[in-house]
Design a protein around this motif. Structure first.
Motif, PDB file in Angstrom:
ATOM      1  N   GLU A   1       0.832  -1.213   0.000  1.00  0.00           N
ATOM      2  CA  GLU A   1       0.000   0.000   0.000  1.00  0.00           C
ATOM      3  C   GLU A   1       0.863   1.258   0.000  1.00  0.00           C
ATOM      4  OE1 GLU A   1       0.482  -2.047   2.439  1.00  0.00           O
ATOM      5  OE2 GLU A   1       0.958  -0.876   4.226  1.00  0.00           O
ATOM      6  N   LYS A   2       2.142   1.124   0.363  1.00  0.00           N
ATOM      7  CA  LYS A   2       3.095   2.253   0.285  1.00  0.00           C
ATOM      8  C   LYS A   2       4.191   1.930  -0.721  1.00  0.00           C
ATOM      9  CE  LYS A   2       1.042   4.793   3.356  1.00  0.00           C
ATOM     10  NZ  LYS A   2       0.250   5.945   2.864  1.00  0.00           N
ATOM     11  N   ARG A   3       3.842   1.072  -1.672  1.00  0.00           N
ATOM     12  CA  ARG A   3       4.763   0.690  -2.751  1.00  0.00           C
ATOM     13  C   ARG A   3       6.114   0.211  -2.209  1.00  0.00           C
ATOM     14  NH1 ARG A   3       0.422   0.873  -4.311  1.00  0.00           N
ATOM     15  NH2 ARG A   3      -0.450   2.019  -6.109  1.00  0.00           N
TER      16      ARG A   3
ATOM     17  N   ALA B   1       7.931   1.131   0.222  1.00  0.00           N
ATOM     18  CA  ALA B   1       8.919   2.149   0.599  1.00  0.00           C
ATOM     19  C   ALA B   1       9.750   1.624   1.760  1.00  0.00           C
ATOM     20  CB  ALA B   1       8.203   3.435   0.985  1.00  0.00           C
TER      21      ALA B   1
ATOM     22  N   ALA C   1       9.381   1.602  -4.115  1.00  0.00           N
ATOM     23  CA  ALA C   1       9.440   3.027  -4.510  1.00  0.00           C
ATOM     24  C   ALA C   1      10.533   3.765  -3.753  1.00  0.00           C
ATOM     25  CB  ALA C   1       8.086   3.683  -4.274  1.00  0.00           C
ATOM     26  N   GLY C   2      11.509   3.023  -3.210  1.00  0.00           N
ATOM     27  CA  GLY C   2      12.662   3.682  -2.612  1.00  0.00           C
ATOM     28  C   GLY C   2      12.442   4.081  -1.171  1.00  0.00           C
ATOM     29  N   ILE C   3      13.279   5.000  -0.734  1.00  0.00           N
ATOM     30  CA  ILE C   3      13.221   5.401   0.669  1.00  0.00           C
ATOM     31  C   ILE C   3      11.862   6.012   0.987  1.00  0.00           C
ATOM     32  CG2 ILE C   3      14.103   7.744   0.350  1.00  0.00           C
ATOM     33  CD1 ILE C   3      15.832   7.254   2.870  1.00  0.00           C
ATOM     34  N   ASP C   4      11.428   5.773   2.204  1.00  0.00           N
ATOM     35  CA  ASP C   4      10.147   6.336   2.652  1.00  0.00           C
ATOM     36  C   ASP C   4      10.263   7.862   2.681  1.00  0.00           C
ATOM     37  OD1 ASP C   4       7.934   7.239   4.258  1.00  0.00           O
ATOM     38  OD2 ASP C   4       7.699   5.150   4.915  1.00  0.00           O
ATOM     39  N   LEU C   5       9.427   8.501   1.882  1.00  0.00           N
ATOM     40  CA  LEU C   5       9.549   9.961   1.719  1.00  0.00           C
ATOM     41  C   LEU C   5       9.283  10.731   3.011  1.00  0.00           C
ATOM     42  CD1 LEU C   5       7.944  10.384  -1.835  1.00  0.00           C
ATOM     43  CD2 LEU C   5      10.379  10.473  -1.218  1.00  0.00           C
TER      44      LEU C   5
ATOM     45  N   HIS D   1       7.914  -0.356 -10.319  1.00  0.00           N
ATOM     46  CA  HIS D   1       8.963   0.602  -9.983  1.00  0.00           C
ATOM     47  C   HIS D   1      10.047   0.013  -9.076  1.00  0.00           C
ATOM     48  CE1 HIS D   1       5.669   3.384 -11.171  1.00  0.00           C
ATOM     49  NE2 HIS D   1       6.688   4.035 -11.696  1.00  0.00           N
TER      50      HIS D   1
ATOM     51  N   ILE E   1      12.843   2.208  -7.539  1.00  0.00           N
ATOM     52  CA  ILE E   1      13.344   3.584  -7.511  1.00  0.00           C
ATOM     53  C   ILE E   1      14.325   3.743  -6.348  1.00  0.00           C
ATOM     54  CG2 ILE E   1      12.668   6.023  -7.336  1.00  0.00           C
ATOM     55  CD1 ILE E   1       9.903   5.273  -8.296  1.00  0.00           C
ATOM     56  N   GLY E   2      15.410   4.466  -6.589  1.00  0.00           N
ATOM     57  CA  GLY E   2      16.341   4.799  -5.508  1.00  0.00           C
ATOM     58  C   GLY E   2      16.777   3.576  -4.728  1.00  0.00           C
ATOM     59  N   ALA E   3      16.421   3.540  -3.435  1.00  0.00           N
ATOM     60  CA  ALA E   3      16.788   2.400  -2.600  1.00  0.00           C
ATOM     61  C   ALA E   3      16.234   1.095  -3.176  1.00  0.00           C
ATOM     62  CB  ALA E   3      16.273   2.607  -1.171  1.00  0.00           C
TER      63      ALA E   3
ATOM     64  N   LYS F   1      16.954   7.825  -8.428  1.00  0.00           N
ATOM     65  CA  LYS F   1      16.399   9.165  -8.260  1.00  0.00           C
ATOM     66  C   LYS F   1      17.220  10.057  -7.321  1.00  0.00           C
ATOM     67  CE  LYS F   1      11.943  11.392  -7.837  1.00  0.00           C
ATOM     68  NZ  LYS F   1      10.543  11.182  -7.507  1.00  0.00           N
ATOM     69  N   GLU F   2      18.142   9.461  -6.571  1.00  0.00           N
ATOM     70  CA  GLU F   2      18.852  10.216  -5.525  1.00  0.00           C
ATOM     71  C   GLU F   2      19.401  11.558  -5.996  1.00  0.00           C
ATOM     72  OE1 GLU F   2      18.863   7.026  -5.902  1.00  0.00           O
ATOM     73  OE2 GLU F   2      18.936   5.964  -4.006  1.00  0.00           O
TER      74      GLU F   2
ATOM     75  N   LEU G   1      17.177  14.400  -5.985  1.00  0.00           N
ATOM     76  CA  LEU G   1      16.741  14.846  -4.654  1.00  0.00           C
ATOM     77  C   LEU G   1      17.898  15.462  -3.864  1.00  0.00           C
ATOM     78  CD1 LEU G   1      14.561  11.710  -3.787  1.00  0.00           C
ATOM     79  CD2 LEU G   1      13.752  13.938  -4.571  1.00  0.00           C
TER      80      LEU G   1
HETATM   81  N1  ACO Z   1       7.612   6.784   0.517  1.00  0.00           N
HETATM   82  C1  ACO Z   1       6.463   6.820   1.213  1.00  0.00           C
HETATM   83  N2  ACO Z   1       5.252   6.566   0.652  1.00  0.00           N
HETATM   84  C2  ACO Z   1       5.243   6.245  -0.664  1.00  0.00           C
HETATM   85  C3  ACO Z   1       6.411   6.191  -1.439  1.00  0.00           C
HETATM   86  C4  ACO Z   1       7.653   6.475  -0.786  1.00  0.00           C
HETATM   87  N3  ACO Z   1       8.826   6.418  -1.425  1.00  0.00           N
HETATM   88  N4  ACO Z   1       6.078   5.861  -2.711  1.00  0.00           N
HETATM   89  C5  ACO Z   1       4.736   5.719  -2.716  1.00  0.00           C
HETATM   90  N5  ACO Z   1       4.232   5.951  -1.493  1.00  0.00           N
HETATM   91  C6  ACO Z   1       2.835   5.891  -1.069  1.00  0.00           C
HETATM   92  C7  ACO Z   1       2.044   7.065  -1.626  1.00  0.00           C
HETATM   93  O1  ACO Z   1       2.205   8.197  -0.818  1.00  0.00           O
HETATM   94  C8  ACO Z   1       0.657   6.497  -1.600  1.00  0.00           C
HETATM   95  O2  ACO Z   1       0.181   6.543  -0.290  1.00  0.00           O
HETATM   96  P1  ACO Z   1      -1.350   6.963   0.021  1.00  0.00           P
HETATM   97  O3  ACO Z   1      -2.175   5.893  -0.638  1.00  0.00           O
HETATM   98  O4  ACO Z   1      -1.429   6.948   1.508  1.00  0.00           O
HETATM   99  O5  ACO Z   1      -1.534   8.306  -0.608  1.00  0.00           O
HETATM  100  C9  ACO Z   1       0.869   5.030  -1.946  1.00  0.00           C
HETATM  101  O6  ACO Z   1       2.228   4.759  -1.651  1.00  0.00           O
HETATM  102  C10 ACO Z   1       0.671   4.711  -3.412  1.00  0.00           C
HETATM  103  O7  ACO Z   1       1.451   5.608  -4.153  1.00  0.00           O
HETATM  104  P2  ACO Z   1       0.953   6.238  -5.533  1.00  0.00           P
HETATM  105  O8  ACO Z   1       1.862   7.368  -5.865  1.00  0.00           O
HETATM  106  O9  ACO Z   1      -0.518   6.533  -5.446  1.00  0.00           O
HETATM  107  O10 ACO Z   1       1.163   4.982  -6.495  1.00  0.00           O
HETATM  108  P3  ACO Z   1       1.454   4.972  -8.035  1.00  0.00           P
HETATM  109  O11 ACO Z   1       1.456   3.549  -8.422  1.00  0.00           O
HETATM  110  O12 ACO Z   1       0.542   5.907  -8.756  1.00  0.00           O
HETATM  111  O13 ACO Z   1       2.930   5.586  -8.191  1.00  0.00           O
HETATM  112  C11 ACO Z   1       5.272   5.724  -7.738  1.00  0.00           C
HETATM  113  C12 ACO Z   1       4.019   4.837  -7.766  1.00  0.00           C
HETATM  114  C13 ACO Z   1       5.627   6.191  -9.159  1.00  0.00           C
HETATM  115  C14 ACO Z   1       6.364   4.831  -7.195  1.00  0.00           C
HETATM  116  C15 ACO Z   1       5.060   6.974  -6.860  1.00  0.00           C
HETATM  117  O14 ACO Z   1       4.441   6.572  -5.655  1.00  0.00           O
HETATM  118  C16 ACO Z   1       6.344   7.700  -6.506  1.00  0.00           C
HETATM  119  O15 ACO Z   1       6.870   8.457  -7.335  1.00  0.00           O
HETATM  120  N6  ACO Z   1       6.847   7.511  -5.287  1.00  0.00           N
HETATM  121  C17 ACO Z   1       8.010   8.226  -4.772  1.00  0.00           C
HETATM  122  C18 ACO Z   1       9.310   7.684  -5.366  1.00  0.00           C
HETATM  123  C19 ACO Z   1      10.527   8.361  -4.766  1.00  0.00           C
HETATM  124  O16 ACO Z   1      10.816   9.520  -5.022  1.00  0.00           O
HETATM  125  N7  ACO Z   1      11.313   7.611  -3.950  1.00  0.00           N
HETATM  126  C20 ACO Z   1      12.514   8.100  -3.346  1.00  0.00           C
HETATM  127  C21 ACO Z   1      13.707   7.683  -4.204  1.00  0.00           C
HETATM  128  S1  ACO Z   1      15.275   8.206  -3.581  1.00  0.00           S
HETATM  129  C22 ACO Z   1      15.798   7.008  -2.497  1.00  0.00           C
HETATM  130  O17 ACO Z   1      15.270   5.940  -2.423  1.00  0.00           O
HETATM  131  C23 ACO Z   1      17.033   7.302  -1.618  1.00  0.00           C
END
Ligand code: ACO
Length: 271
Positions: A41-43, A45, A79-83, A136, A138-140, A162-163, A166
């Motif tokens: 549900e949080k992809r 993260a 989807a990588g590190i928890d935002l 996806h 992404i990142g982590a 993606k790092e 950011l």
């Molecule tokens: N951290 C925390 N929550 C996340 C993250 C994340 N990285 N990615 C997705 N979620 C959550 C969303 O907030 C959403 O939560 P909600 O339902 O409570 O609103 C849920 O997961 C589903 O996400 P959606 O964006 O609705 O899913 P979708 O399939 O449309 O998109 C995608 C997926 C492209 C991965 C998008 O969620 C995204 O861009 N996520 C952020 C990616 C990111 O920037 N990661 C950091 C990389 S850098 C690193 O890892 C060091």
């Protein structure tokens, strides 16, 4: 014993709240271990708790395990590190980057080393790690896939480092395997543009061993695991050790290393 039984049955890597919080499920079936990022549900993260859970799994991996499969539940591998780490509030109990920035640099470097421990063990010669990647990474998430020896991907895969977009660097052990797999120029292209690498390119540049339709991913991984288990265990360990050392050795040194490993094999088989 109780722990071993729990692992055989499946479930979380341990019963500690940190592991459950990390959203990591761990199951062992004979020689095969499966790690599942289980917060779809949080992809999937990742948080510091995720990385601690991964490190704990590495530390307590049952000896009989030969292959470790790493996968994600739901549509995305991760989807990588928890935002939330980028917000002032951070992840409950785990802080945020703003609190880390206020702490001593050496403390944070130590935390990064701990996080990296969750990734590094996946390269041990005693196991082969296989990432099953859909959607996806992404990142982590990309770096976790890179931490594995092999990547089998679904045709909807989207790798993205993606790092740098950011303001960060990839620091979860991903830069070395990326350069080794795709070469320096392509790694610079992928990281410094933070662009998405899709399945066809991933296959072409050596990021993926094979690309399959999403519905066939589990079967493709099962088939690869069966192939990996079909060879002699000790020979597989020794051969992985040789292959891992090949790039840093001269041809002469590598030939010597081959001889050393082979002499040990012959002794074990016929001595
Ligand atoms: N951290 C925390 N929550 C996340 C993250 C994340 N990285 N990615 C997705 N979620 C959550 C969303 O907030 C959403 O939560 P909600 O339902 O409570 O609103 C849920 O997961 C589903 O996400 P959606 O964006 O609705 O899913 P979708 O399939 O449309 O998109 C995608 C997926 C492209 C991965 C998008 O969620 C995204 O861009 N996520 C952020 C990616 C990111 O920037 N990661 C950091 C990389 S850098 C690193 O890892 C060091």
């Amino acid at each position: 014993m109780a722990e071993a039984q729990a692992q055989q049955r499946g479930g979380y890597a341990d019963d500690g709240p940190a592991t459950a919080e990390g959203g990591v499920r761990f199951e062992v079936d004979g020689e095969i271990a499966t790690i599942t990022l289980a917060r779809p549900e949080k992809r999937n993260a990742q948080t510091f708790a995720t990385w601690s859970a991964l490190a704990r799994i590495g530390n307590s991996l049952p000896e009989q395990v030969r292959v470790v499969v790493v996968k994600g539940e739901g549509p995305s591998f991760s989807a990588g590190i928890d935002l939330r780490m980028f917000t002032p509030e951070g992840v409950p109990g785990q802080g945020s980057f703003s609190s880390a920035a206020r702490s001593e640099g050496a403390d944070f470097e130590q935390r990064i080393r701990q996080a990296q421990a969750g990734f590094l063990w996946l390269r041990r010669p005693e196991i082969v790690s296989v990432a099953a990647v859909r959607g996806h990474a992404i990142g982590a998430g990309f770096q976790l896939a890179l931490a594995c020896d092999l990547r089998i991907v679904a045709d909807d895969v989207k790798f993205c480092m993606k790092e740098p977009a950011l303001g960060l660097v990839p620091d979860l052990t991903g830069t070395k395997p990326l350069v080794e797999l795709v070469g320096l120029a392509k790694a610079i292209d992928i990281c410094l543009t933070a662009r998405t690498v899709h399945a066809d390119e991933a296959m072409r540049i050596g990021l993926a061993e094979s690309v399959v339709a999403g519905g066939d991913l589990d079967d493709a991984v099962r088939e690869k695991v069966a192939q990996l288990l079909s060879t002699n265990r000790d020979a597989a360990v020794a051969t992985k050790r040789l292959l891992q050392g090949a790039q840093s050795r001269t041809l002469e040194e590598q030939s010597v290393a081959e001889g050393v490993e082979q002499a040990a094999r012959i002794k074990a088989l016929f001595g």
